[in-house]
Design an enzyme around this catalytic site. Structure first.
Site, PDB file in Angstrom:
ATOM      1  N   LYS A 303      44.018   2.379 144.327  1.00 51.40           N
ATOM      2  CA  LYS A 303      43.077   3.300 143.681  1.00 51.40           C
ATOM      3  C   LYS A 303      42.902   2.779 142.098  1.00 51.40           C
ATOM      4  CE  LYS A 303      43.281   5.701 147.232  1.00 51.40           C
ATOM      5  NZ  LYS A 303      42.473   5.414 148.510  1.00 51.40           N
ATOM      6  N   ASP A 304      41.934   3.450 141.442  1.00 48.69           N
ATOM      7  CA  ASP A 304      41.776   3.115 140.101  1.00 48.69           C
ATOM      8  C   ASP A 304      42.816   3.544 139.235  1.00 48.69           C
ATOM      9  OD1 ASP A 304      39.289   3.882 141.350  1.00 48.69           O
ATOM     10  OD2 ASP A 304      38.393   3.073 139.663  1.00 48.69           O
ATOM     11  N   LYS A 305      43.091   2.534 138.282  1.00 46.99           N
ATOM     12  CA  LYS A 305      44.054   2.578 137.369  1.00 46.99           C
ATOM     13  C   LYS A 305      44.200   3.640 136.365  1.00 46.99           C
ATOM     14  CE  LYS A 305      46.899  -0.231 134.238  1.00 46.99           C
ATOM     15  NZ  LYS A 305      46.895  -1.506 133.325  1.00 46.99           N
ATOM     16  N   GLN A 398      36.843  -3.740 138.949  1.00 43.78           N
ATOM     17  CA  GLN A 398      38.526  -3.529 139.101  1.00 43.78           C
ATOM     18  C   GLN A 398      39.144  -4.812 139.826  1.00 43.78           C
ATOM     19  OE1 GLN A 398      36.225  -1.410 139.794  1.00 43.78           O
ATOM     20  NE2 GLN A 398      37.064   0.449 140.340  1.00 43.78           N
TER      21      GLN A 398
END
Length: 665
Positions: A303-305, A398
């Site tokens: 997932k996104d940081k 990303q």
């Protein structure tokens, strides 16, 4: 983010900012229904029987994690890399041990006879003398020519049929002439110069070299060997690297303080045999526990940081009670664990239905070139357009390390070209900031002092430390850097190569849309309906024919492009030609997409160039209170836009937002 890349919609869009705080970007994984999970597991067990649980094993436990700080590149869950092949040939595999505990089938040499007499008894005196002459000639050649190769010239001892006699002969030759190696070809024994011996002679005295190889061949349990005191740290470092590079699976080295002939303190290198249970397959030095950690967690997607993310994870060898006990400790680290229960299966990457996004866009305003006063209309038409037509399915920022001086695709290209040292130096390229991590990277690039950089790095920089430990052991050269990359888990190594493949796919998609637009043309690739159940990758795609183009049989939503690899086919039109030219530009025109030294295999895959968004909804919020805006004009400074939608796996919300807003982040 994706400058000069294409859009599939033609609305004007608007400006705004995202990810002002983690709570402005919430991701919730959409799980596959349980009955489908069971089917998927059955399929995976057929393909990979090694993943089955054995009776009596403790069941893994599932947990959901809410974390604003899960790192897309460093999360646990990766499988440790397989052990590298042992390239050490010193002594061979048939050497007889003169240890008290004889190996089965290897008789102990007669302690009353010297090696010369043993050779006479095993070979006969004439052959023994010829061997002695060959050995002296080899040494004379080395003495006259310092650049002479260690393996120049061979001497055949003839056939030795008895296995026990061969084992005794191997050991006797190496004890008498440690600068020679013996090999067996069929039943015949061959003797030649030992290149490793010759190389070590250039670093230490010949007496030390001879004694070291006798120690190595004897393999006496709990024995050690010490080199002469050496006050030159850089020279000791070279000797350490040589031994670890050549014999690292068998031996370990350590510097310790001794007194020299003047009774002054000095440093010496001590060598000893590794413990029998030691294996590179599971660890590298004292890092064993942390590498093992990677095998204990499984999850379905990264997932996104900078976000709050909700996703299931499975951890093995931990009871639900234990997870509940550590819940408060984990919460202090930004991770909340809930819905803890036992499960009978692990998770696999890609085993999800998709992701649901709740995103807040702040600082709304018109584009600088937009003279319209009606921002609400701009937002409304953008939402309707993307909901109807979808968006270009680019890989998001990303994937490449947005904002970094060196992006991940550059490292991937270096690995594909097998430029191992370049890849390491790209990996350690620092950002323009003054902090412990970047200071350590900067120090390493300036000095190549892996041990010093290790001390400077914080504990949480797992990949960097794993790589530096190997570089300290093997040196910052092609071979050392190759072993350094092997020291990090396979999933991390392949990540960089996939980043490069993703970059090429992004560029190919832009080229395809630029020259052909939304029309499906001859030579395009589409997913094949007839072979949808095929297990063969290329059976899943169909090349559009001229007749199918005229009949408008396919829509742009069905067109796919290949992620480069060794098992894909390219479009048979200008796009296919573009791929070949683009790979040639990066010196990959002959690339097989198998990097054997790093145990990387890149078959490739196919990805749709367009994707649709599902369940799209939005509302405006004023003064932190969610209300519907009825007037036609918005006060830009006080309004935020809340957007919710679902995306398929491997789709990027930032890319969808780019299509909606017509701006790069």
């Amino acid at each position: 983010m994706l400058p000069s890349f294409s859009y599939v919609t033609d609305h004007t869009g608007f400006c705004g900012t995202i990810k002002n705080s983690p709570s402005d970007f919430t991701v919730t994984e959409i799980e596959v229904p349980q009955h489908l999970l069971r089917d998927t597991r059955a399929e995976s067990l057929q393909k990979a029987p090694l993943e089955q649980s054995t009776p009596g094993q403790q069941q893994p436990h599932e947990l959901s994690a809410e974390s604003p700080g899960l790192c897309a590149q460093g999360c646990p869950g990766a499988v440790p890399s397989p052990s590298e092949q042992d390239t050490s040939g010193a002594g061979g595999d048939c050497s007889a041990s003169r240890n008290k505990k004889q190996r089965e089938g290897e008789p102990e040499l007669n302690p009353g006879l010297g090696e010369g007499h043993v050779l006479d008894s095993l070979l006969g005196k004439p052959m023994s003398e010829r061997l002695h002459q060959f050995a002296c000639g080899m040494k004379d050649t080395w003495d006259l020519d310092r650049d002479a190769g260690g393996g120049a010239g061979e001497f055949a001892l003839g056939p030795v049929l008895d296995k026990k006699s061969r084992a005794s002969l191997h050991s006797a030759v190496r004890q008498k002439f440690p600068f020679l190696v013996t090999v067996t070809k069929g039943n015949e024994m061959i003797v030649k110069g030992n290149g490793d011996y010759r190389e070590l002679c250039q670093l230490v005295s010949e007496k030390e070299t001879s004694d070291f190889f006798k120690f190595l061949d004897a393999k006496l349990e709990n024995s050690t060997f010490s080199f002469a005191p050496d006050g030159d740290k850089e020279h000791r470092k070279v000797v350490h690297h040589f031994i670890n590079r050549k014999f690292g699976k068998l031996l370990e080295t350590k510097s310790f303080t001794v007194s020299d002939v003047s009774d002054q303190p000095n440093m010496s290198i001590m060598v000893r045999f590794r413990e029998k249970g030691w294996s590179r397959k599971r660890s590298a030095g004292s890092f064993k526990e942390k590498q093992d950690l990677y095998t204990d967690f499984s999850y379905t997607g990264i997932k996104d940081k900078k976000a709050i993310t909700y996703q299931p994870m499975v951890v093995k060898k931990v009871t639900p009670e234990r997870l509940k006990e550590i819940g408060s400790k984990m919460e202090k680290k930004g991770i909340r664990i809930h819905n803890i229960h036992s499960t009978c299966q692990h998770l696999r990457l890609g085993q999800l239905k998709g992701n649901h996004f709740d995103i807040v866009v702040r600082d709304l305003k018109h584009h600088s070139h937009d003279s319209s006063a009606d921002l609400k209309m701009r937002i409304s038409e953008a939402m309707e357009n993307v909901e109807t037509k979808g968006f270009v399915n680019y890989y998001g920022p990303q994937r490449f390390g947005q904002g970094q001086n060196v992006q991940t695709d550059q490292i991937g290209l270096a690995l594909l070209n097998e430029k191992m040292v370049k890849a390491v130096k790209l990996f350690f390229t620092p950002e323009d900031t003054d902090d412990p991590v970047n200071n350590a990277k900067r120090y390493f690039l300036q000095t190549e002092d892996a041990k010093g950089a290790l001390v400077m790095l914080p504990e949480f920089k797992v990949r960097e430390k794993m790589l530096l430990r190997a570089l300290h052991r093997y040196g910052v050269n092609h071979e050392g850097c190759t072993k350094g990359w092997l020291n990090i888990p396979h999933s991390m190594r392949i990540f960089y190569v996939h980043a490069y493949c993703s970059k090429i796919w992004n560029e190919a998609t832009s080229y395809r849309l630029k020259i052909y637009g939304s029309k499906v043309v001859e030579g395009d690739l589409v997913f094949s309906e007839e072979n949808d159940e095929s297990n063969f990758l290329n059976d899943k795609v169909h090349v559009v024919t001229a007749a199918e183009e005229l009949a408008n049989k396919y829509s742009i939503n069905q067109v796919v492009l290949p992620m480069v690899g060794h098992s894909i086919k390219y479009p048979s039109n200008k796009v296919g030609q573009w791929y070949q030219e683009r790979l040639s530009k990066d010196e990959l025109q002959m690339c097989k997409f198998r990097v054997s030294p790093l145990q990387l295999n890149i078959p490739g895959c196919y990805r749709p160039i367009l994707k649709n968004v599902q369940n799209l909804s939005y509302f405006f919020e004023v003064n932190e209170k969610a209300i519907k805006i009825e007037d036609s004009h918005l006060n830009e400074s006080k309004i935020s836009l809340h957007i919710s939608f679902d995306l398929d796996p491997s789709c990027y919300a930032t890319v969808c937002l780019r299509e909606i807003m017509k701006c790069d982040f």
